[in-house]
Design an enzyme around this catalytic site. Structure first.
Site, mmCIF file in Angstrom:
data_model
loop_
_atom_site.group_PDB
_atom_site.id
_atom_site.type_symbol
_atom_site.label_atom_id
_atom_site.label_comp_id
_atom_site.label_asym_id
_atom_site.label_seq_id
_atom_site.Cartn_x
_atom_site.Cartn_y
_atom_site.Cartn_z
ATOM 1 N N ILE A 87 0.862 -1.192 0.000
ATOM 2 C CA ILE A 87 0.000 0.000 0.000
ATOM 3 C C ILE A 87 0.894 1.236 0.000
ATOM 4 C CG2 ILE A 87 -1.825 1.282 1.182
ATOM 5 C CD1 ILE A 87 -2.681 -1.260 2.557
ATOM 6 N N THR A 88 0.771 2.055 -1.024
ATOM 7 C CA THR A 88 1.556 3.295 -1.024
ATOM 8 C C THR A 88 0.831 4.325 -0.152
ATOM 9 O OG1 THR A 88 0.469 4.325 -2.947
ATOM 10 C CG2 THR A 88 2.305 2.829 -3.407
ATOM 11 N N GLY A 93 -4.119 8.577 6.953
ATOM 12 C CA GLY A 93 -5.388 8.596 6.241
ATOM 13 C C GLY A 93 -5.876 7.241 5.762
ATOM 14 N N TYR A 270 -4.615 18.171 -9.247
ATOM 15 C CA TYR A 270 -4.985 16.987 -8.461
ATOM 16 C C TYR A 270 -6.136 16.235 -9.141
ATOM 17 C CZ TYR A 270 -7.198 14.199 -4.800
ATOM 18 O OH TYR A 270 -7.782 13.165 -4.093
HETATM 19 P P1 NDP Z 1 -3.323 11.557 3.268
HETATM 20 O O1 NDP Z 1 -2.627 12.838 3.046
HETATM 21 O O2 NDP Z 1 -3.725 11.181 4.652
HETATM 22 O O3 NDP Z 1 -2.457 10.365 2.689
HETATM 23 C C1 NDP Z 1 -1.657 10.530 1.569
HETATM 24 C C2 NDP Z 1 -0.475 9.613 1.670
HETATM 25 O O4 NDP Z 1 0.329 9.791 0.501
HETATM 26 C C3 NDP Z 1 0.430 9.899 2.864
HETATM 27 O O5 NDP Z 1 0.838 8.680 3.409
HETATM 28 C C4 NDP Z 1 1.604 10.618 2.234
HETATM 29 O O6 NDP Z 1 2.826 10.443 2.915
HETATM 30 C C5 NDP Z 1 1.666 9.900 0.912
HETATM 31 N N1 NDP Z 1 2.507 10.608 -0.046
HETATM 32 C C6 NDP Z 1 2.407 11.880 -0.462
HETATM 33 N N2 NDP Z 1 3.404 12.176 -1.296
HETATM 34 C C7 NDP Z 1 4.154 11.058 -1.426
HETATM 35 C C8 NDP Z 1 5.333 10.742 -2.130
HETATM 36 N N3 NDP Z 1 5.984 11.645 -2.858
HETATM 37 N N4 NDP Z 1 5.820 9.483 -2.032
HETATM 38 C C9 NDP Z 1 5.196 8.571 -1.270
HETATM 39 N N5 NDP Z 1 4.103 8.819 -0.554
HETATM 40 C C10 NDP Z 1 3.586 10.052 -0.632
HETATM 41 O O7 NDP Z 1 -4.595 11.581 2.307
HETATM 42 P P2 NDP Z 1 -5.781 10.529 2.055
HETATM 43 O O8 NDP Z 1 -5.648 9.370 2.930
HETATM 44 O O9 NDP Z 1 -7.024 11.306 2.045
HETATM 45 O O10 NDP Z 1 -5.489 10.121 0.554
HETATM 46 C C11 NDP Z 1 -5.299 8.790 0.157
HETATM 47 C C12 NDP Z 1 -5.919 8.563 -1.196
HETATM 48 O O11 NDP Z 1 -7.328 8.740 -1.121
HETATM 49 C C13 NDP Z 1 -5.434 9.522 -2.282
HETATM 50 O O12 NDP Z 1 -5.241 8.786 -3.464
HETATM 51 C C14 NDP Z 1 -6.604 10.471 -2.460
HETATM 52 O O13 NDP Z 1 -6.645 10.981 -3.750
HETATM 53 C C15 NDP Z 1 -7.761 9.525 -2.206
HETATM 54 N N6 NDP Z 1 -9.029 10.142 -1.870
HETATM 55 C C16 NDP Z 1 -9.165 10.859 -0.718
HETATM 56 C C17 NDP Z 1 -10.380 11.425 -0.407
HETATM 57 C C18 NDP Z 1 -10.581 12.217 0.827
HETATM 58 O O14 NDP Z 1 -11.695 12.718 0.993
HETATM 59 N N7 NDP Z 1 -9.595 12.372 1.692
HETATM 60 C C19 NDP Z 1 -11.540 11.247 -1.287
HETATM 61 C C20 NDP Z 1 -11.263 10.482 -2.465
HETATM 62 C C21 NDP Z 1 -10.054 9.927 -2.728
HETATM 63 P P3 NDP Z 1 3.302 11.415 4.116
HETATM 64 O O15 NDP Z 1 2.593 10.900 5.316
HETATM 65 O O16 NDP Z 1 4.765 11.189 4.142
HETATM 66 O O17 NDP Z 1 2.891 12.784 3.738
HETATM 67 MG MG1 PMR Z 2 -16.683 18.849 -2.446
HETATM 68 C C1 PMR Z 2 -22.439 15.511 -2.819
HETATM 69 C C2 PMR Z 2 -21.667 16.557 -2.867
HETATM 70 C C3 PMR Z 2 -20.198 16.582 -2.646
HETATM 71 C C4 PMR Z 2 -19.317 15.564 -2.365
HETATM 72 C C5 PMR Z 2 -19.597 14.100 -2.172
HETATM 73 C C6 PMR Z 2 -18.027 16.156 -2.291
HETATM 74 C C7 PMR Z 2 -16.833 15.438 -2.076
HETATM 75 N N1 PMR Z 2 -18.140 17.509 -2.496
HETATM 76 C C8 PMR Z 2 -19.479 17.810 -2.721
HETATM 77 C C9 PMR Z 2 -20.027 19.024 -2.972
HETATM 78 C C10 PMR Z 2 -19.368 20.261 -2.910
HETATM 79 N N2 PMR Z 2 -18.047 20.408 -2.667
HETATM 80 C C11 PMR Z 2 -19.985 21.561 -3.074
HETATM 81 C C12 PMR Z 2 -21.449 21.807 -3.337
HETATM 82 C C13 PMR Z 2 -18.974 22.479 -2.918
HETATM 83 C C14 PMR Z 2 -19.076 24.003 -3.032
HETATM 84 C C15 PMR Z 2 -19.310 24.605 -1.742
HETATM 85 C C16 PMR Z 2 -17.775 21.761 -2.671
HETATM 86 C C17 PMR Z 2 -16.515 22.345 -2.465
HETATM 87 C C18 PMR Z 2 -15.348 21.614 -2.333
HETATM 88 C C19 PMR Z 2 -14.019 22.129 -2.218
HETATM 89 C C20 PMR Z 2 -13.597 23.573 -2.202
HETATM 90 N N3 PMR Z 2 -15.278 20.218 -2.290
HETATM 91 C C21 PMR Z 2 -13.995 19.906 -2.200
HETATM 92 C C22 PMR Z 2 -13.208 21.029 -2.161
HETATM 93 C C23 PMR Z 2 -11.864 20.609 -2.052
HETATM 94 O O1 PMR Z 2 -10.859 21.290 -1.989
HETATM 95 C C24 PMR Z 2 -11.826 19.100 -2.089
HETATM 96 C C25 PMR Z 2 -11.161 18.662 -3.339
HETATM 97 O O2 PMR Z 2 -11.578 18.916 -4.431
HETATM 98 O O3 PMR Z 2 -10.060 17.964 -3.185
HETATM 99 C C26 PMR Z 2 -9.485 17.560 -4.374
HETATM 100 C C27 PMR Z 2 -13.276 18.704 -2.129
HETATM 101 C C28 PMR Z 2 -13.923 17.478 -2.090
HETATM 102 N N4 PMR Z 2 -15.289 17.355 -2.183
HETATM 103 C C29 PMR Z 2 -15.589 16.012 -2.061
HETATM 104 C C30 PMR Z 2 -14.393 15.280 -1.901
HETATM 105 C C31 PMR Z 2 -14.303 13.783 -1.753
HETATM 106 C C32 PMR Z 2 -13.377 16.176 -1.919
HETATM 107 C C33 PMR Z 2 -11.925 15.858 -1.719
HETATM 108 C C34 PMR Z 2 -11.194 14.828 -2.074
HETATM 109 C C35 PMR Z 2 -10.852 14.193 -3.332
HETATM 110 O O4 PMR Z 2 -11.426 14.263 -4.388
HETATM 111 O O5 PMR Z 2 -9.937 13.483 -3.233
#
Ligand code: NDP
Ligand code: PMR
Length: 395
Positions: A87-88, A93, A270
């Protein structure tokens, strides 16, 4: 049953990341002032040995006993041996929660592929992961050399590789200027997509060689890369365009740092990287599923609004984002729940279908979700694959 943990040691991150200055950001329609940089990690763990050569990053895996096929149980029923899952980004998280869920099941040995050994060791211990259930091996996805070295080091562990989870990611929504990996790629796409692309391509032969009954390669995707959702329509929307930036090397020198060739936007980079992740999973499926029997999958685990992913966002965002997701969008999931979801994609016998983007409904039941038009565009997937191959030196 549990394996001996190898205590490997590696220098903490040799990050090529340039700190981007925070820029104005809007959330909830409110213009927010310049953000503050959040601290990354606090370290302080004592460890057996730390090699801190800034040039060569070496993983040394000590005394790891390779799992062997479990003999027939007393009842005469054959049981499956312990699986090994890489797992990377397992230091925090989603990755950490998944590692914990798998390790605690007693059925998996987890190879935690992380850039910061000390942080990972401390996190694994704090999470209560059973001793002997994991091995930490250094991997910095911001360096292709590190990826290649990781593959060598993992092979030296002499364990079959049964599952690979490409989970690590960086999100730089407040960066004004792009930062670059050691190989000169814009950081978000470089780490989230290109580093994983090379890793997955290299480890495919190890997956192929594994005798595990269900071998899987999982690349974590996201709702925000899918413009067929509300979340994916919040600007800046993902859009790879005609891939001209990727074709030119994403290096910002004489070419754009963005895949579509447009001006740098960290939040979009991203989201674009997540589109690449989802396209890559499908291209793997088309090219290799039949030949290798490996299951290729992606997923959206839910909005895990509390993770370190948002560490570079402005403090107000970090404060409001979790309650917004919990009470307004209702898309929030805890790290623990998200970890269980990803662990299902790793090990559930019911989730062996290849080429699927998994999501979970309100009752936490998994279903095959629909990707956006761009994230399921086969021609784009092929082009991203071919361009990525060139950038990471595979073609
Ligand atoms: P975290 O920041 O908690 O975890 C990210 C991980 O990636 C950390 O372990 C970090 O290491 C590692 N990482 C970053 N840069 C590098 C690098 N250069 N080399 C190796 N490892 C690196 O975030 P999340 O757990 O939220 O994210 C995990 C996954 O889930 C991502 O793919 C994200 O896109 C996805 N995801 C997250 C959502 C969310 O709502 N949080 C929603 C949808 C998808 P370090 O601890 O050293 O910084
Ligand atoms: Mg979002 C059902 C509505 C929904 C969901 C499931 C997410 C997930 N977001 C939703 C809606 C909205 N977001 C709306 C209406 C807004 C405007 C207010 C909004 C805004 C917002 C921001 C500024 N949302 C965000 C951001 C981020 O910076 C996050 C992002 O894009 O990270 C890449 C994010 C996210 N919204 C999510 C999820 C899962 C994220 C973050 C993580 C990701 O894609 O990895």
């Amino acid at each position: 049953m549990a394996l001996q943990a190898a205590t490997s040691f590696l220098p903490s991150a040799l990050s090529a990341r340039k700190e981007g200055a925070a820029k104005d950001s809007a959330f909830f329609g409110v213009r927010l002032a310049d953000g503050l940089k959040l601290d990354a990690t606090s370290l302080g763990l004592r460890t057996k040995r730390v090699n801190t050569s800034s040039v060569a990053i070496r993983a040394q895996a000590a005394a790891v006993s390779a799992p062997t096929a479990t003999p027939a149980s007393p009842a005469g029923k054959k049981t499956v041996r312990t699986g090994n899952a890489i797992i990377t980004g397992a230091s925090s998280g989603l990755g950490l929660a998944t590692a914990k869920a798998l390790a605690e099941s007693g059925k998996w040995h987890v190879i935690m592929a992380c850039r910061d050994y000390l942080k990972t060791a401390r996190a694994a211990r704090a999470a209560g992961m059973p001793k002997g259930s994991y091995t930490i091996v250094h991997l910095d996805l911001a360096s292709l050399d590190s990826v290649r070295q990781f593959v060598k080091n993992v092979r030296q562990l002499d364990m079959p590789i049964d599952v690979v989870v490409c989970n690590a990611a960086v999100y730089q929504p407040t960066a004004k200027e792009p930062s670059f990996t050691a190989d000169g790629f814009e950081m978000s796409v470089g780490v989230n997509h290109l580093g994983h692309f090379l890793l997955a391509r290299e480890l495919l032969e190890d997956l192929k060689a594994s005798d595990y009954p269900s071998k899987r390669l999982i690349i974590v995707g996201s709702i925000t890369g899918n413009t067929n959702t509300l979340a994916g329509n919040v600007p800046p929307k993902a859009n790879l365009g005609d891939l001209r930036g990727l074709a030119a090397g994403l290096n910002g020198v004489g070419s754009a740092a963005m895949i579509d060739g447009a001006e740098f936007d960290g939040a979009k980079a991203y989201r674009d990287s997540k589109v690449c992740n989802m396209l890559t999973m499908q291209e793997f499926h088309r090219r290799y599923h039949e030949e290798t029997g490996v299951t290729f999958a992606s997923l959206y685990p839910g909005c895990i609004a509390t993770t370190g992913l948002f560490r570079e966002h402005i403090p107000l965002f970090r404060l409001l984002f979790p309650p917004f997701q919990k009470y307004i969008t209702k898309g929030y999931v805890s790290e623990e729940e998200a970890g269980k979801r990803l662990a299902q994609v790793v090990s559930e016998p019911s989730l062996t279908k290849s080429g699927v983007y998994w999501s979970w409904n309100k009752n936490s039941a998994s279903f095959e979700n629909q990707l956006s038009e761009e994230a399921s565009d086969t021609e784009k997937a092929r082009k991203v694959w071919e361009l990525s191959e060139k950038l990471v030196g595979l073609a």
